[in-house]
Design an enzyme around this catalytic site. Structure first.
Site, mmCIF file in Angstrom:
data_model
loop_
_atom_site.group_PDB
_atom_site.id
_atom_site.type_symbol
_atom_site.label_atom_id
_atom_site.label_comp_id
_atom_site.label_asym_id
_atom_site.label_seq_id
_atom_site.Cartn_x
_atom_site.Cartn_y
_atom_site.Cartn_z
ATOM 1 N N GLU A 196 0.826 -1.203 0.000
ATOM 2 C CA GLU A 196 0.000 0.000 0.000
ATOM 3 C C GLU A 196 0.867 1.264 0.000
ATOM 4 O O GLU A 196 1.784 1.355 0.816
ATOM 5 C CB GLU A 196 -0.923 -0.006 1.222
ATOM 6 C CG GLU A 196 -1.994 1.062 1.167
ATOM 7 C CD GLU A 196 -3.001 0.929 2.295
ATOM 8 O OE1 GLU A 196 -4.203 1.112 2.041
ATOM 9 O OE2 GLU A 196 -2.590 0.644 3.426
ATOM 10 N N HIS A 252 -9.143 -3.460 13.999
ATOM 11 C CA HIS A 252 -9.085 -2.486 12.900
ATOM 12 C C HIS A 252 -8.857 -3.209 11.570
ATOM 13 O O HIS A 252 -9.587 -2.993 10.594
ATOM 14 C CB HIS A 252 -7.949 -1.499 13.201
ATOM 15 C CG HIS A 252 -7.626 -0.537 12.104
ATOM 16 N ND1 HIS A 252 -7.731 0.822 12.265
ATOM 17 C CD2 HIS A 252 -7.152 -0.722 10.835
ATOM 18 C CE1 HIS A 252 -7.363 1.431 11.139
ATOM 19 N NE2 HIS A 252 -7.005 0.511 10.257
ATOM 20 N N GLU A 253 -7.846 -4.083 11.542
ATOM 21 C CA GLU A 253 -7.535 -4.786 10.291
ATOM 22 C C GLU A 253 -8.667 -5.734 9.891
ATOM 23 O O GLU A 253 -8.964 -5.905 8.700
ATOM 24 C CB GLU A 253 -6.228 -5.561 10.425
ATOM 25 C CG GLU A 253 -5.024 -4.710 10.773
ATOM 26 C CD GLU A 253 -4.848 -3.515 9.861
ATOM 27 O OE1 GLU A 253 -5.079 -3.649 8.639
ATOM 28 O OE2 GLU A 253 -4.491 -2.428 10.364
ATOM 29 N N GLU A 294 -10.158 3.554 5.914
ATOM 30 C CA GLU A 294 -9.377 3.793 7.128
ATOM 31 C C GLU A 294 -10.192 4.420 8.254
ATOM 32 O O GLU A 294 -10.031 4.057 9.423
ATOM 33 C CB GLU A 294 -8.158 4.651 6.808
ATOM 34 C CG GLU A 294 -7.154 3.986 5.890
ATOM 35 C CD GLU A 294 -6.610 2.661 6.433
ATOM 36 O OE1 GLU A 294 -6.820 2.343 7.613
ATOM 37 O OE2 GLU A 294 -5.977 1.939 5.654
ATOM 38 N N HIS A 340 -11.354 -4.102 7.988
ATOM 39 C CA HIS A 340 -10.992 -3.866 6.587
ATOM 40 C C HIS A 340 -11.410 -5.004 5.660
ATOM 41 O O HIS A 340 -11.512 -4.801 4.444
ATOM 42 C CB HIS A 340 -9.477 -3.703 6.462
ATOM 43 C CG HIS A 340 -8.981 -2.322 6.714
ATOM 44 N ND1 HIS A 340 -9.524 -1.211 6.121
ATOM 45 C CD2 HIS A 340 -7.947 -1.865 7.483
ATOM 46 C CE1 HIS A 340 -8.857 -0.142 6.517
ATOM 47 N NE2 HIS A 340 -7.894 -0.511 7.340
ATOM 48 N N GLY A 389 1.738 -0.285 11.323
ATOM 49 C CA GLY A 389 1.267 -1.108 12.428
ATOM 50 C C GLY A 389 0.758 -2.439 11.920
ATOM 51 O O GLY A 389 0.994 -3.484 12.520
ATOM 52 N N ALA A 390 0.054 -2.404 10.780
ATOM 53 C CA ALA A 390 -0.487 -3.635 10.184
ATOM 54 C C ALA A 390 -1.024 -3.300 8.807
ATOM 55 O O ALA A 390 -1.161 -2.137 8.431
ATOM 56 C CB ALA A 390 -1.585 -4.218 11.066
ATOM 57 N N MET A 391 -1.354 -4.358 8.048
ATOM 58 C CA MET A 391 -1.914 -4.195 6.703
ATOM 59 C C MET A 391 -2.964 -5.250 6.458
ATOM 60 O O MET A 391 -2.753 -6.437 6.719
ATOM 61 C CB MET A 391 -0.803 -4.295 5.654
ATOM 62 C CG MET A 391 -1.296 -4.103 4.229
ATOM 63 S SD MET A 391 -1.997 -2.446 3.980
ATOM 64 C CE MET A 391 -3.078 -2.758 2.592
ATOM 65 N N GLU A 392 -4.081 -4.846 5.872
ATOM 66 C CA GLU A 392 -5.298 -5.648 5.798
ATOM 67 C C GLU A 392 -5.364 -6.596 4.622
ATOM 68 O O GLU A 392 -6.450 -6.835 4.087
ATOM 69 C CB GLU A 392 -6.513 -4.718 5.771
ATOM 70 C CG GLU A 392 -6.680 -3.883 4.504
ATOM 71 C CD GLU A 392 -6.049 -2.509 4.529
ATOM 72 O OE1 GLU A 392 -6.415 -1.674 3.699
ATOM 73 O OE2 GLU A 392 -5.179 -2.271 5.405
#
Length: 830
Positions: free
Chosen positions: A127, A299-300, A322, A303, A265-268
């Protein structure tokens, strides 16, 4: 060579001309363990229809070997960023054979060698537009397609992607893994993870749907991985989304992989979510850390629907994923997990990020004008995430919770596997709420800035809420008074609709009146004089943690805005933080206090306040409950304070050497030890031999990064020169090692040692931006910005470089504004 940037206009035109049917991507990663192998083979076959004679594929790699279009080899027309295609038919098949490069910047396919055991680990991060670093593609979110990934890798490695494994073939000491085709998804959320990862399994089910769960991390971190806790939060999230979204989880399996040197922090990535391995706690961790990790997990997961199932057409509507995920992370934490106070952290910490971003001259609407990819990269910010989430919380209060979730369910059903804009979402929410949301959207999503709310005495027992600038708000006003036990409790809460700049309200006299009680809207709040006096003496008597969080937020915003003196704020922190039971609030206070000292106080006042703060933290760590999260938080605060004041240098060394008394029950884990060694290094009380000895105790990836940081922190001109040179000339530095070098360069109270580099910084900016990846360039531009006592050098650069890339100018303008705020505060506090 063509620019790696892509514009909204040209991708929109390509979207009108091209429809992608499928991808088959074959990657040969068998050579990854060989450090001398810089590249890997990548073969992409794309089926697409075209309504134009020509188009292009995106690819950032070492070279393109061949292009076959509709069964015929064609000349390779590759400029380093784009592969030109012409002579297209209505239906086309193109195969590109190329060489891609392993990454050390966290962009594309990142390669990491674990110093603990010498094992090699790979993972992808794309991303907004780095899939093209791994395979040739149409790199834009609205050209979705099914992907089939085929990966050749060493035999004993775990190999993961978005879908489950369909076939696995052994080939000598290697394996060939063919994954099942994905559902239609965007390029930026495809994923490959490969390496000898430790693997834990579980499952979640609901009705006829069974979802395999997995949690993975590097083998050397396996002993620290609390997979059961992660699985528990995961199941709680799956339950909540199943109950509220009305659309079954669509991506089959759900892997969560903790990876090294991660930029985010993270990716979905659907079915294969990646996280920073900072969430695998090597030692003791505070409740705030566990809460933050749970929030990120949820959160992820949100997504998977907001972003993966339904995706924005272009990065203007990044908020469509987001903002919703940020909102859902806190909502689900509060309602489905043990972290029932999650909204406290949101109100005090996440919104602080939004308020900061929204007061910069580069602020933008939540629905932004994103003209190209460079602008998109920088818009993963406090507006898109935290302000957007705060505004969604206001929207829920405005339309009602039931209407909000029913609108989301309709949105998923109508647009599944498609791409949307703001209008698509508003259509569904307007239908379910019965409200025309166009005016609300204009006021909240298409404007900039944060409103400030103040209470004004209107006479005759009445008050008025004054807001600048004016927006529609639905908020609550809380009237707090002391009860029989001496606690401040809410006696009356009145909900008010604000439209104008000044709104009269009924307001009974109370020691504390809190605007935006319950945090329903997005706005800064000022405390009236009586309320400020009340909290200054009795803030610890406010029982409700959310109310305390909002009060602390108001105090911090007033300090940042030079309406409350830093000394007064610091006095309240010292007086009340030691008794603050909420871990998120405590963490925020322990971060804000030293920031206020270093940024908002004039130089003449800093030395005394540094010493006072260090002594307060030192006392608190010994007074805290042994082994508690509060004790650990205060110990970290001591280490941070000790980087600018050496009053306890001998004590810290004795703790580290085991020759002096340590706080009873304090877990002296590797990370805390490195923080203490860095403090000693920054104040001139640690030599390289000391740091090498600590590295021998902790020769891990984290240990090597900390060692690099501590070495660069030493207050010697030659050390700073070496660190500066490494940042600009050592392109082999990974993203994480670059950050460590910059942090060490800036560590401690040694402005005199780094000021000589101010002019060099501005001279280097254009070259850094053009020669380094945007991720690495951003870290350098932000991390090394000169924090001096004048705006002159920055202003001169901006005047002389009006033609600089917009994204670079934005970063410099933002750093200038931070410095301008600091200088105003120093004048106010002088």
């Amino acid at each position: 060579m063509a620019s790696a940037n892509l514009t909204r206009a040209e991708t929109a035109e390509r979207s009108r001309a091209v429809t992608v049917r499928s991808y088959r991507v074959e990657l040969d990663l068998r050579g990854a363990p060989d450090a001398g192998s810089a590249c890997f083979a990548t073969t992409t076959t794309v089926e697409f229809t075209a309504a134009a004679d020509a188009t292009w594929l995106d690819f950032l790699g070492a070279g393109v070997e061949s292009v076959v279009l509709n069964g015929e080899p064609v000349p390779v027309r590759y400029d380093g960023a784009r592969i030109a295609l012409s002579g297209l038919r209505e239906h086309n098949v193109v195969t590109v054979v190329a060489a891609a490069e392993y990454s050390r910047s966290g962009e594309g396919l990142h390669r990491y060698v674990d110093p603990a055991d010498g094992q090699t680990y790979l993972y992808t991060q794309y991303e907004p537009a780095d899939a093209r670093r791994v395979f040739a593609c149409f790199e834009q979110p609205d050209l979705k397609a099914p992907f089939t990934f085929v990966v050749s890798a060493p035999a004993k490695w775990q190999v993961l992607s978005n879908q489950h494994v369909a076939e696995r073939e052994s080939i000598g000491d290697a394996q060939k893994v063919v994954f099942a085709p994905t559902l239609p998804i965007s390029t930026y959320i495809t994923a490959i993870v490969a390496g000898p990862y430790h693997h834990a399994e579980s499952s979640w089910s609901r009705n006829e749907l069974a979802v395999p769960l997995a949690v993975l991390c590097r083998a050397s971190l396996a002993r620290y991985l609390d997979a059961d806790t992660i699985f528990e939060v995961t199941r709680q999230g799956m339950d909540f989304y199943a109950d509220h979204f009305g659309y079954p989880y669509p991506f089959g399996k759900y892997d969560q992989v903790f990876v090294p040197e991660y930029n985010l922090g993270a990716m979905e990535n659907p079915g294969c979510v990646t996280f920073t391995e900072a969430y695998v706690f090597r030692g003791a961790a505070t409740a705030a850390q566990y809460q933050a990790r749970a929030n990120t997990i949820l959160h992820e997961m949100a997504h998977m629907w907001f972003g993966d199932l339904v995706t924005m057409k272009w990065w203007d509507d990044l908020w469509l994923k987001e903002s919703f995920a940020d909102y859902m992370g806190s909502l689900v934490s509060a309602e489905a997990t043990e972290w029932t106070d999650a909204w406290v952290a949101f109100a005090n910490r996440r919104k602080a990020w939004a308020y900061l971003q929204d007061q910069l001259p580069t602020t933008h609407p939540i629905v932004a004008d994103i003209v190209d990819l460079e602008a998109a990269k920088l818009n993963f910010d406090g507006i898109t995430y935290a302000k957007g989430a705060g505004v969604l919380k206001q929207l829920v209060a405005y339309v009602g919770r039931d209407a909000f979730f029913e609108g989301a369910r309709r949105y998923f059903r109508r647009h599944a596997f498609g791409n949307t804009t703001l209008a698509d979402l508003l259509t569904e929410l307007s239908a379910t709420s019965g409200r025309d949301l166009s005016g609300w959207a204009r006021a909240w999503l298409q404007t900039t800035g944060v409103s400030t709310l103040m209470l004004e005495d209107a006479g005759e027992g009445r008050s008025a809420i004054v807001q600048t600038p004016a927006r529609p708000h639905r908020l609550a006003v809380g009237h707090y008074d002391f009860d029989e036990a001496g606690d401040l409790v809410c006696r009356q809460r009145v909900e008010v609709d604000l439209e104008a700049e000044r709104t009269p309200i009924e307001s009974a006299a109370a020691p504390l009146i809190l605007l935006n009680d319950a945090d329903l809207t997005y706005a800064k709040v000022r405390l009236d004089p009586r309320s400020l006096e009340t909290v200054e003496h009795s803030l610890d008597r406010v029982v409700d943690p959310l109310a305390r969080g909002l009060i602390w937020s108001a105090l911090w915003n007033a300090t940042r805005d030079s309406e409350l003196t830093a000394a007064r704020y610091l006095s309240m922190v010292r007086g009340f933080a030691v008794a603050e039971p909420n871990p998120a609030l405590l963490a925020a206070l322990l971060a804000n206090a030293p920031y206020a000292i270093e940024h908002f106080l004039p130089a003449a006042s800093r030395s005394r306040q540094r010493r006072v703060w260090l002594e307060a933290a030192w006392t608190a760590v010994f007074a805290a409950t042994p082994g508690s999260g509060e004790q650990l938080a205060w110990a970290r605060a001591v280490a941070a304070a000790a980087t600018v004041d050496d009053a306890h240098a001998a004590d810290l060394r004795a703790i580290l050497d085991g020759t002096g008394p340590a706080p009873v029950g304090l877990p002296l884990d590797p990370d805390l030890r490195w923080q203490m060694w860095t403090a000693l290094a920054a104040t001139g009380h640690a030599e390289p031999a000391d740091l090498d000895g600590e590295l021998a105790r902790d020769d891990t990836g984290s240990g090597r990064t900390a060692h690099l940081r501590a070495l660069a922190a030493r207050p010697l001109a030659a050390v700073k020169a070496q660190a500066w040179s490494a940042v600009f000339s050592d392109t082999a530095l990974s993203n994480e090692h670059l950050d460590a070098t910059i942090a060490g360069f800036r560590a401690g109270a040694h402005r005199d040692l780094i000021a000589p580099y101010d002019d060099d910084y501005f001279v280097a900016l254009r070259a850094v931006w053009s020669e380094r990846s945007i991720e690495i360039a951003r870290r350098i531009v932000v991390g090394l910005f000169p924090a001096g006592n004048t705006l002159g050098p920055c202003d001169r650069w901006l005047d002389a470089h009006a033609d600089a890339p917009a994204a670079l100018r934005r970063l410099v303008i933002e750093q200038r504004d931070h410095l301008a705020r600091d200088l105003r505060a120093r004048g106010f506090n002088g």
